[in-house]
Every structure is written in C-alpha cells, then in structure tokens.
Design an enzyme around this catalytic site. Structure first.
Site, mmCIF file in Angstrom:
data_model
loop_
_atom_site.group_PDB
_atom_site.id
_atom_site.type_symbol
_atom_site.label_atom_id
_atom_site.label_comp_id
_atom_site.label_asym_id
_atom_site.label_seq_id
_atom_site.Cartn_x
_atom_site.Cartn_y
_atom_site.Cartn_z
ATOM 1 N N ARG A 119 32.578 20.572 -13.856
ATOM 2 C CA ARG A 119 31.452 21.313 -14.448
ATOM 3 C C ARG A 119 31.119 22.438 -13.477
ATOM 4 N NH1 ARG A 119 28.197 17.380 -15.556
ATOM 5 N NH2 ARG A 119 26.714 17.350 -13.825
ATOM 6 N N HIS A 171 19.896 24.737 -20.663
ATOM 7 C CA HIS A 171 18.513 24.295 -20.849
ATOM 8 C C HIS A 171 17.594 25.241 -20.091
ATOM 9 C CE1 HIS A 171 18.534 22.482 -16.777
ATOM 10 N NE2 HIS A 171 19.718 21.980 -17.077
ATOM 11 N N ASP A 214 0.829 -1.216 0.000
ATOM 12 C CA ASP A 214 0.000 0.000 0.000
ATOM 13 C C ASP A 214 0.864 1.267 0.000
ATOM 14 O OD1 ASP A 214 0.984 -0.138 2.520
ATOM 15 O OD2 ASP A 214 -0.933 0.237 3.542
ATOM 16 N N TYR A 235 35.648 16.903 -19.097
ATOM 17 C CA TYR A 235 35.734 15.577 -18.456
ATOM 18 C C TYR A 235 36.931 14.844 -19.055
ATOM 19 C CZ TYR A 235 31.117 17.352 -17.637
ATOM 20 O OH TYR A 235 30.087 18.184 -17.291
ATOM 21 N N GLU A 249 26.135 25.662 -18.118
ATOM 22 C CA GLU A 249 26.828 24.564 -17.442
ATOM 23 C C GLU A 249 27.867 23.840 -18.304
ATOM 24 O OE1 GLU A 249 24.276 21.070 -16.794
ATOM 25 O OE2 GLU A 249 22.581 22.311 -17.375
ATOM 26 N N ASP A 270 26.454 18.117 -8.448
ATOM 27 C CA ASP A 270 25.360 18.695 -9.239
ATOM 28 C C ASP A 270 24.078 18.423 -8.479
ATOM 29 O OD1 ASP A 270 23.381 19.381 -11.050
ATOM 30 O OD2 ASP A 270 24.278 18.334 -12.745
ATOM 31 N N GLU A 284 27.914 25.195 -12.972
ATOM 32 C CA GLU A 284 26.553 25.467 -13.477
ATOM 33 C C GLU A 284 25.882 26.555 -12.650
ATOM 34 O OE1 GLU A 284 23.947 22.054 -13.332
ATOM 35 O OE2 GLU A 284 22.510 23.024 -14.692
ATOM 36 N N HIS A 326 25.849 10.752 -15.750
ATOM 37 C CA HIS A 326 24.643 10.551 -14.942
ATOM 38 C C HIS A 326 24.921 9.689 -13.715
ATOM 39 C CE1 HIS A 326 22.133 11.669 -18.718
ATOM 40 N NE2 HIS A 326 22.493 12.722 -18.025
ATOM 41 N N HIS A 337 14.573 20.382 -16.320
ATOM 42 C CA HIS A 337 14.729 20.546 -17.765
ATOM 43 C C HIS A 337 13.381 21.071 -18.246
ATOM 44 C CE1 HIS A 337 18.088 17.297 -17.711
ATOM 45 N NE2 HIS A 337 18.494 18.453 -17.265
ATOM 46 N N ASP A 374 19.274 24.567 -10.117
ATOM 47 C CA ASP A 374 20.133 23.544 -10.738
ATOM 48 C C ASP A 374 21.576 24.029 -10.678
ATOM 49 O OD1 ASP A 374 21.182 21.496 -12.206
ATOM 50 O OD2 ASP A 374 20.135 21.967 -14.075
ATOM 51 N N HIS A 383 27.970 17.275 -23.507
ATOM 52 C CA HIS A 383 26.553 17.601 -23.267
ATOM 53 C C HIS A 383 26.271 19.043 -23.660
ATOM 54 C CE1 HIS A 383 27.698 19.784 -19.600
ATOM 55 N NE2 HIS A 383 28.441 18.741 -19.271
#
Ligand code: GLY
Ligand code: MN
Ligand code: MN
Length: 436
Positions: free
Chosen positions: A397, A359, A41, A388, A384, A263, A399, A246, A366, A274, A355
């Site tokens: 990075r 955005h 539940d 790497y 950002e 991040d 951002e 990721h 996003h 972000d 990347h």
C-alpha cells in the site's frame, strides 16, 4: 507547550462558521472529553474532543463552550468554561489555563470557571429557542462507551425537555471538512515529522529487525519533534502480515526477501498525518515486488489527479476501482474476460484491493466530512490504494495526503520518498554507511 497552537483568529473563524449555520435563537453547548480510567487509579493520556478543540484550541479536561449568537447580552454570545486552577492542582498536575491565557488562546473574551456552567445554562436556556447538542455521527463510530458529551446531553435534555433539540454534528462535519490555511499547515507539520520518521526507518531496516523496533524508531522521531505520538495505532507488517489489513501486533521478525508495509503517522497539535510506505527488508525489491509496487504507485498517481473540486467520492471510488482492475489484469492476477463478465456489484478487483482509496483527514485520522456531496477546495484526503496477495506473502500500500485545489491536488507528501529507486538508494546508502 509541545506544539504551537493555531492562532486565536483561526479559532474565531471556526466559531464564525458554526454560528453562520445555526438557526435563529439557537444555543449550542460543546463539551470536552473525560479523562478515561484504566484500572486502580490509572488513567489514559487525555485526548480532547475534536469538535471542542476545533472551536477553541483548548486541550484540557472539564472544558465547555456555549455559542448563543442571539443572546440579549453580548457577553453571553460566546462563553468558555475552563477548569478552575488552584495551587493544589498546579502542584500535582501542573498549571491549567488561567482565564487570561484562555482568552489569548481562543479569542473568547468571556471565560468562566467550569463550576458555573450549570447556573449559566439555567439562566440562558429560557432565552433560547433551540438547544444545539453535539454527538458523534461518524459513519464508523463505536458506541459502547458513553462519552462525557452523551452523559451531559442526556442530563440537559432531561432538564429542558421542551426545548427543540438540534444536531450540531452535521454542521461540524461540513465546517471541519473544509480546512483553514493554518489547519493545512498544522497537518503539513505533522507530515514533515512523519517524513523524518520514514527516513529514519529506511536507515534502520535490515533483515532480522523486529516489526516493533521499526515502530519504536517512528515513536522516537515523533516525540523528539514535539508530537505526542502516533495519530492512530501503527501497522508494521512484513511478508504475509502486510495482507492482514488491521495488523497491529507488530511482533514478527522482518525476513530477508520480504516487503514490509508500514502504515503510521504522527499527530501534531492534535492534527493527524496518515502515511503508508512499503519497503523491501533487504533494501532491494525483487522484480515481482517492483512490478506490484509500481502498479500501486500508478493507481495512486492517477487517483490523486481525480480529486478535483466537484467530484463525488462515490464516482471517484468507482473510477479508482477501474484503474486497479487494469493493473491487476496486467499483473496476471485477474483475467480480462472474467472482468468483462463480472457482476458490477461484486467487482473482481476487490479480492486484491478490499478497502477504500481515500478518507477525510484532519483532527481525526478518519476525519468527519460529507460523503454524499461533491468535494471542495481545501478538503484534505488520503490516497491509499493497495494490492494484497496472501498467496505470495506480499501486501503493498502507498498512502499520501493531499489538499483539494482548483489547479490540481497539492501533495503534502511531496518531500517523502515514494519511487522504488529513491527507496532503494536511501536504503543502500544506509547499508554503505553501516559497513564503513
Ligand atoms: N491508517 C489508517 C488508514 O490508513 O486509514
Ligand atoms: Mn488512511
Ligand atoms: Mn494509513
């Protein structure tokens, strides 16, 4: 309530924007999200559908909104449906909005119980020329789980097959991308909390801490400041982990000499922040780490300046690629002659910066927006860039979040430390305090 919602005047303004984009005779229906099950539940924490939230501020399940500007009866031009409250619901789940509270929050005079939605649609749809239905048209949406909106859309289309159906999503993408002033302030509120979390992390971090402990420091700071938590799954990756774009397991030990890529950002009142910062585990960057960090920082500062009204995001991303190319040559990672001869469709910089740079940001991290139209004032973007280098176990990075403005971008992160010297000084201060 944990957070201060936007004013009823702002939700009215958001609905007016939608209305103005509708065709004559249109009737639009918006739905809330379901409470998603886990197992037995169990349920996941409720997350409101962003479009319904944008138009009303209602943060409850079983909510619907009808917008029907040309309805014959003025009372039918805007109707909000909320879940009927009862003593039983109040005891088990806490109070839900009363009709009066719903009107105060949203500025919608006509509030009805949710159970009457179908009968109202049956009464009003014969009067409507088109039915506006909403759907998730985000470029990267995942379609595996049917949403409440998809389910109810299907039922409506089956029941009224001869109404011309129009899409609400393109209108929502357009109006949500140009933020109202209260929305910008709510994003700033989220960013301010994220900034506090970052300062806390600078105090906390030292060799031997686990990545998830850094995540926990942020979570603690978020919750104690009225946020419901992370706006997206946080990334805390030290050393090589920073090169896994990721990486979300956050379960390694932070080692002396490594840099940690952090991040994370909180939500506040439904709006996302972000942030990415990259900091040395031991409080001091090595000369190489500092060079790479400052290269990323220079790209970030130059990229930010490019986000002026009238810019196409495609052109912007190309220009940022060129800035990055120059920096990567400077760092000895790319060869100048090879770059001069590269296939423009496959630029070499993508080996180290794979990347996008920016955005839209808003209710969704996003956020929705129109990627093929020039950007406009009051749009909010992330900036950002990153470099790497897996062979050096180094990923950096940085951002920030900015607002597009005719006089130049407004940096909503201006109070969050970003220069090497600031970061090192704050970490050194924490070490001194710990020794004393
Ligand atoms: N945190 C997700 C992103 O930076 O886009
Ligand atoms: Mn981002
Ligand atoms: Mn991010």
């Amino acid at each position: 309530m944990r957070y201060k919602p936007l004013s009823a005047a702002t939700y009215r303004e958001h609905r007016a924007r939608f209305r103005q984009a509708m065709e004559k005779g249109g009737l639009a229906v918006f739905h809330s999200n379901d409470i998603m099950p886990t197992s037995a539940d169990g349920t996941m924490p409720f997350h409101q559908a962003a479009d319904l939230f944008y138009l009303t501020g209602v943060d409850q399940e079983e909510t619907a909104l009808i917008i029907f500007p040309d309805a014959f009866d003025p009372k039918d031009r805007e109707i909000l449906f909320v879940r009927e409250t009862s003593e039983l619901i109040a005891i088990w789940e806490g109070a839900k909005l009363s009709k009066k509270e719903a009107t105060e929050l949203t500025g919608i005079a006509n509030v009805q119980w949710y159970g009457t939605l179908d009968a109202t649609l049956k009464r009003l749809l014969p009067e409507a020329a088109h039915l506006y239905l909403n759907s998730n048209e985000h470029l990267r949406q995942s379609n595996e789980v049917e949403t409440r909106e998809q389910r109810l859309n299907k039922a409506l289309m089956a029941r009224y097959p001869l109404h011309g159906v129009k899409r609400s999503a393109p209108i929502m993408h357009r109006i949500r991308s140009r933020k109202t002033q209260e929305e910008i302030q709510q994003i700033q509120n989220a960013i301010n909390i994220t900034g506090k979390a970052f300062r806390r992390i600078l105090q906390f971090t030292k060799p031997g801490v686990m990545e998830y402990e850094i995540e926990a420091e942020a979570t603690h700071e978020f919750l104690r400041n009225g946020s419901r938590g992370h706006a997206y799954t946080p990334i805390v990756g030290s050393g090589y982990n920073a090169c896994v774009l990721h990486y979300i397991t956050n379960d390694s030990e932070c080692k002396d000499g490594d840099v940690i890529l952090i991040d994370l950002g909180c939500e506040y009142g439904g709006y996302a922040s972000d942030m990415t910062r990259s900091i040395p585990v031991n409080g001091t960057f090595t000369p190489r780490q500092r060079d790479v960090y400052n290269a990323v920082l220079r790209v970030q500062k130059e990229a930010t300046k490019l986000l002026m009204p009238g810019t196409y995001l495609n052109d912007y991303h190309k220009k940022v690629g060129e800035l990055m190319e120059k920096e990567l040559i400077g760092l000895g990672l790319l060869d100048k002659d090879a770059v001069a001869q590269q296939d423009p469709e496959k630029p070499l910089y993508k080996k180290y910066f794979m990347h996008g740079t920016s955005h839209f940001l808003g209710l969704d991290v996003h956020d929705v927006g129109l990627w093929t139209e020039p950007i406009e004032e009051n749009m909010v973007f992330t900036v950002e860039p990153g470099i790497y280098i897996p062979e050096e176990k180094l990923g950096i990075r940085i951002e920030n979040n900015i607002v597009v403005h005719k006089d130049g971008p407004i940096d909503l992160f201006k109070d969050i430390p970003r220069e090497v010297e600031e970061i090192e000084a704050l970490m050194a201060g924490a070490r001194k305090k710990a020794k004393a």
